[in-house]
Design a protein around this motif. Structure first.
Motif, PDB file in Angstrom:
ATOM      1  N   GLU A 156       0.836  -1.202   0.000  1.00  0.00           N
ATOM      2  CA  GLU A 156       0.000   0.000   0.000  1.00  0.00           C
ATOM      3  C   GLU A 156       0.871   1.253   0.000  1.00  0.00           C
ATOM      4  N   GLU A 157       1.920   1.252   0.832  1.00  0.00           N
ATOM      5  CA  GLU A 157       2.840   2.387   0.867  1.00  0.00           C
ATOM      6  C   GLU A 157       3.561   2.533  -0.474  1.00  0.00           C
ATOM      7  N   ALA A 158       3.998   1.401  -1.011  1.00  0.00           N
ATOM      8  CA  ALA A 158       4.711   1.423  -2.290  1.00  0.00           C
ATOM      9  C   ALA A 158       3.823   1.983  -3.392  1.00  0.00           C
ATOM     10  N   MET A 159       2.564   1.596  -3.408  1.00  0.00           N
ATOM     11  CA  MET A 159       1.656   2.074  -4.446  1.00  0.00           C
ATOM     12  C   MET A 159       1.402   3.575  -4.302  1.00  0.00           C
ATOM     13  N   LEU A 165       4.901   9.494  -7.853  1.00  0.00           N
ATOM     14  CA  LEU A 165       5.932   9.611  -8.883  1.00  0.00           C
ATOM     15  C   LEU A 165       5.318   9.783 -10.268  1.00  0.00           C
ATOM     16  N   VAL A 166       4.325   8.977 -10.561  1.00  0.00           N
ATOM     17  CA  VAL A 166       3.661   9.063 -11.876  1.00  0.00           C
ATOM     18  C   VAL A 166       3.080  10.453 -12.077  1.00  0.00           C
ATOM     19  N   ALA A 192       9.778   4.277 -15.247  1.00  0.00           N
ATOM     20  CA  ALA A 192      10.299   3.438 -14.164  1.00  0.00           C
ATOM     21  C   ALA A 192       9.248   3.239 -13.086  1.00  0.00           C
ATOM     22  N   ALA A 193       8.517   4.307 -12.771  1.00  0.00           N
ATOM     23  CA  ALA A 193       7.471   4.220 -11.756  1.00  0.00           C
ATOM     24  C   ALA A 193       6.350   3.282 -12.207  1.00  0.00           C
ATOM     25  N   LEU A 194       5.972   3.380 -13.471  1.00  0.00           N
ATOM     26  CA  LEU A 194       4.910   2.493 -13.990  1.00  0.00           C
ATOM     27  C   LEU A 194       5.365   1.038 -14.011  1.00  0.00           C
ATOM     28  N   ASN A 195       6.635   0.814 -14.313  1.00  0.00           N
ATOM     29  CA  ASN A 195       7.179  -0.543 -14.269  1.00  0.00           C
ATOM     30  C   ASN A 195       7.105  -1.097 -12.847  1.00  0.00           C
TER      31      ASN A 195
END
Length: 235
Positions: A156-159, A165-166, A192-195
């Protein structure tokens, strides 16, 4: 690596008291004598750096640190020497001591974050990357935060970090990725963020959402090798 980090933790626990005791026991110097000693040690340090004598450079920095505990720049220079020479445990200890005195010291935060990451202490590195982003607004620090959150399975934090970033990454921001064992490639921060967003979905077995994210990354950087490889995992 685990043994190294255990020794690091033990050193952190013992270090603050020892450092305080050592500082308290230093006799007061006449200001003129202190200034003369500082000037001599700074000259010797600069010569040692010029001639790549890192042991002498570190010795002079220790002398300057002990004589000038109120000045963080000597510890910052020492931490950088340790980090640049892959002595990550020592670099981490120096930077953590610096942060005890000033939790907003950007140089110390950078050294601590990257050193602890190199030591495999991702959970300890993460707060320093997060602090770096909050202090500087640097999107690379935000990407590192998101990547560590992902590795620690704090999805959740990562998302949340990835979505920031996106939204906020600039068109000219680039980040390096391995293209092969000997080559790297630069891709846009947004790609990179989308990856990474796709990897988060993939870890949670949400293959449809992962596929969408990887395709969006490839649409931004058509030659993004890692995104293409990750896309294949969604089939």
């Amino acid at each position: 690596m685990k043994r190294t980090f255990l020794l690091l933790l033990l050193a952190i626990c013992a270090g603050n008291l020892a450092a305080q005791t050592a500082t308290d026991s230093i006799p007061k110097l006449d200001p003129k004598i202190k200034a003369a000693l500082n000037a001599a040690d700074q000259t010797a340090y600069q010569a040692a750096i010029r001639y790549s004598d890192l042991e002498m450079a570190k010795t002079k920095l220790y002398d300057l640190m002990i004589r000038n505990p109120e000045n963080p720049r000597y510890m910052e220079a020492l931490g950088n020497i340790y980090f640049d020479n892959s002595q990550f445990a020592s670099a981490a200890l120096v930077s953590l001591d610096l942060l005890q005195g000033n939790s907003k010291n950007v140089v110390a935060l950078e050294i601590a974050a990257y050193s602890l990451e190199q030591l495999g202490a991702l959970d300890r590195a993460l707060p320093h990357f997060e602090s770096l982003y909050l202090l500087t607004g640097d999107n690379f620090s935000l990407y590192k935060s998101a990547f560590l959150q992902y590795n620690l399975k704090r999805y959740e934090e990562a998302m949340n970090s990835v979505n920031m970033l996106v939204k906020n990454s600039k068109a000219d921001e680039k980040i390096g990725f391995p293209k092969s064992q000997t080559e790297t490639q630069e891709v846009s921060m947004k790609a990179a963020a989308l990856n990474l967003k796709g990897l988060i979905y993939l870890d949670q077995n949400s293959k449809v959402e992962a596929k969408t994210a990887f395709n969006e990354a490839i649409a931004l950087d058509a030659n993004f090798v890692q995104a293409k490889d990750n896309l294949m995992k969604t089939n």
